[in-house]
Scaffold this active site. Structure first.
Site, PDB file in Angstrom:
ATOM      1  N   HIS A   1       0.826  -1.226  -0.195  1.00 32.69           N
ATOM      2  CA  HIS A   1      -0.179   0.056  -0.072  1.00 32.69           C
ATOM      3  C   HIS A   1       0.933   1.203   0.079  1.00 32.69           C
ATOM      4  CE1 HIS A   1      -2.892   3.285   1.139  1.00 32.69           C
ATOM      5  NE2 HIS A   1      -2.159   3.058   2.501  1.00 32.69           N
TER       6      HIS A   1
ATOM      7  N   HIS B   1       3.109   7.544   6.088  1.00 33.57           N
ATOM      8  CA  HIS B   1       1.940   8.179   6.493  1.00 33.57           C
ATOM      9  C   HIS B   1       1.012   7.299   7.227  1.00 33.57           C
ATOM     10  CE1 HIS B   1       0.220   5.614   3.171  1.00 33.57           C
ATOM     11  NE2 HIS B   1      -1.123   5.841   3.899  1.00 33.57           N
TER      12      HIS B   1
ATOM     13  N   GLU C   1      -0.542   6.056  12.913  1.00 35.48           N
ATOM     14  CA  GLU C   1      -1.756   5.429  13.374  1.00 35.48           C
ATOM     15  C   GLU C   1      -1.854   4.171  13.566  1.00 35.48           C
ATOM     16  OE1 GLU C   1      -5.752   5.520  10.260  1.00 35.48           O
ATOM     17  OE2 GLU C   1      -4.485   7.211  10.273  1.00 35.48           O
ATOM     18  N   ASP C   2      -0.873   3.326  12.693  1.00 37.18           N
ATOM     19  CA  ASP C   2      -1.061   1.984  12.632  1.00 37.18           C
ATOM     20  C   ASP C   2      -0.039   0.926  13.378  1.00 37.18           C
ATOM     21  OD1 ASP C   2      -3.526   2.168  11.630  1.00 37.18           O
ATOM     22  OD2 ASP C   2      -2.628   2.208   9.742  1.00 37.18           O
TER      23      ASP C   2
ATOM     24  N   ASP D   1      -2.423   8.594  -1.054  1.00 35.14           N
ATOM     25  CA  ASP D   1      -3.041   7.013  -0.420  1.00 35.14           C
ATOM     26  C   ASP D   1      -4.477   6.648  -0.597  1.00 35.14           C
ATOM     27  OD1 ASP D   1      -3.883   5.736   2.123  1.00 35.14           O
ATOM     28  OD2 ASP D   1      -4.428   7.377   3.322  1.00 35.14           O
TER      29      ASP D   1
END
Length: 257
Positions: free
Chosen positions: A113, A139, A143-144, A205
């Site tokens: 991705h 990016h 967040e992950d 994204d």
């Protein structure tokens, strides 16, 4: 977070023609069959190393960016460009290190991705700015993964960190699906105030995520289509290449209206 100073270097891209598309746009290899599974290599364009693949979807033709599955493949395609491969390679290595063995909903390694977002930027609007390309690869790390903004800044500096911060969705303010969706909507609305370079990262994204939306469950397709049209497509209007791409994508998925 305050917007970036106007003196900060901006993303570099080829000037558009009167039609809004960069001159010398590569000729695309076209497939008329359904999109291939990720385990099968997509057809490569033989005329240009930096070129998407045109796939026919639901009566429309959408340029897809799924050539690179590893940084080595991306690097080989980018040799000879103006891109700082050493710096961008450090971002790719850090992204792979932080994301580890994470997988996409399709089961593919998460790195794919991130490389798709990178490919979108360099093959579509021809972005060469190191900070923007590095942020595209990084990016999702805050967040992950366990990485923090402080971790990103320690390795990549404040400019990349600011871009990552802009495109990082904050935690939901409560439990449950509705709280998560409300938090996401607030985050997407906030992007209207983001600096241009952060918007470029977000647009790339989302291209990666929606270019193969037909592989996802029908309910998710409809919800994600509506979200993209509501929040992301307006962001693309100021960027000719992205505006064209999302317009063609919408034509291919009009059945989801």
């Amino acid at each position: 977070m305050a917007t970036a100073p106007e003196t900060r270097p901006r993303a570099t891209r080829t000037p558009p023609t009167d039609s809004g598309r960069p001159p010398g746009r590569c000729r695309l290899a076209t497939t008329t069959a359904p999109l291939l599974p990720r385990t099968v290599p997509v057809r490569r364009d033989t005329h240009h190393a930096l070129c998407g693949t045109s796939a026919r979807l639901n009566g429309g033709t959408v340029e897809v960016f799924t050539h690179w599955r590893t940084w080595d493949e991306a690097r080989a395609a980018l040799v000879g460009t103006e891109i700082d491969l050493e710096a961008v390679g450090r971002a790719a290595e850090a992204a792979e290190r932080w994301h580890g063995d994470q997988r996409r909903p399709t089961g593919a390694p998460y790195l794919e991705h991130l490389l798709e977002a990178l490919e979108v930027l360099v093959s579509g609007p021809r972005v060469t700015d190191t900070a923007v390309l590095s942020a595209a690869l990084l990016h999702d790390v805050v967040e992950d993964t366990s990485a923090t903004l402080a971790d990103v800044e320690a390795e990549f500096g404040p400019v990349v960190t600011e871009l990552v911060d802009w495109v990082t969705k904050p935690p939901a303010g409560g439990a449950g699906r509705q709280a998560r969706r409300a938090a996401k909507a607030a985050y997407l609305r906030r992007l209207r105030d983001a600096p241009r370079d952060a918007v470029l990262v977000k647009l790339a994204d989302r291209v990666s995520n929606v270019q193969t939306l037909d592989r996802m469950p029908p309910d998710f397709q409809r919800r994600y289509y509506a979200e993209t049209v509501t929040y992301i497509v307006p962001l693309a209007e100021a960027e000719p290449w992205f505006a064209d791409w999302y317009a063609e994508w919408r034509r291919s998925f009009t059945h989801l209206k």
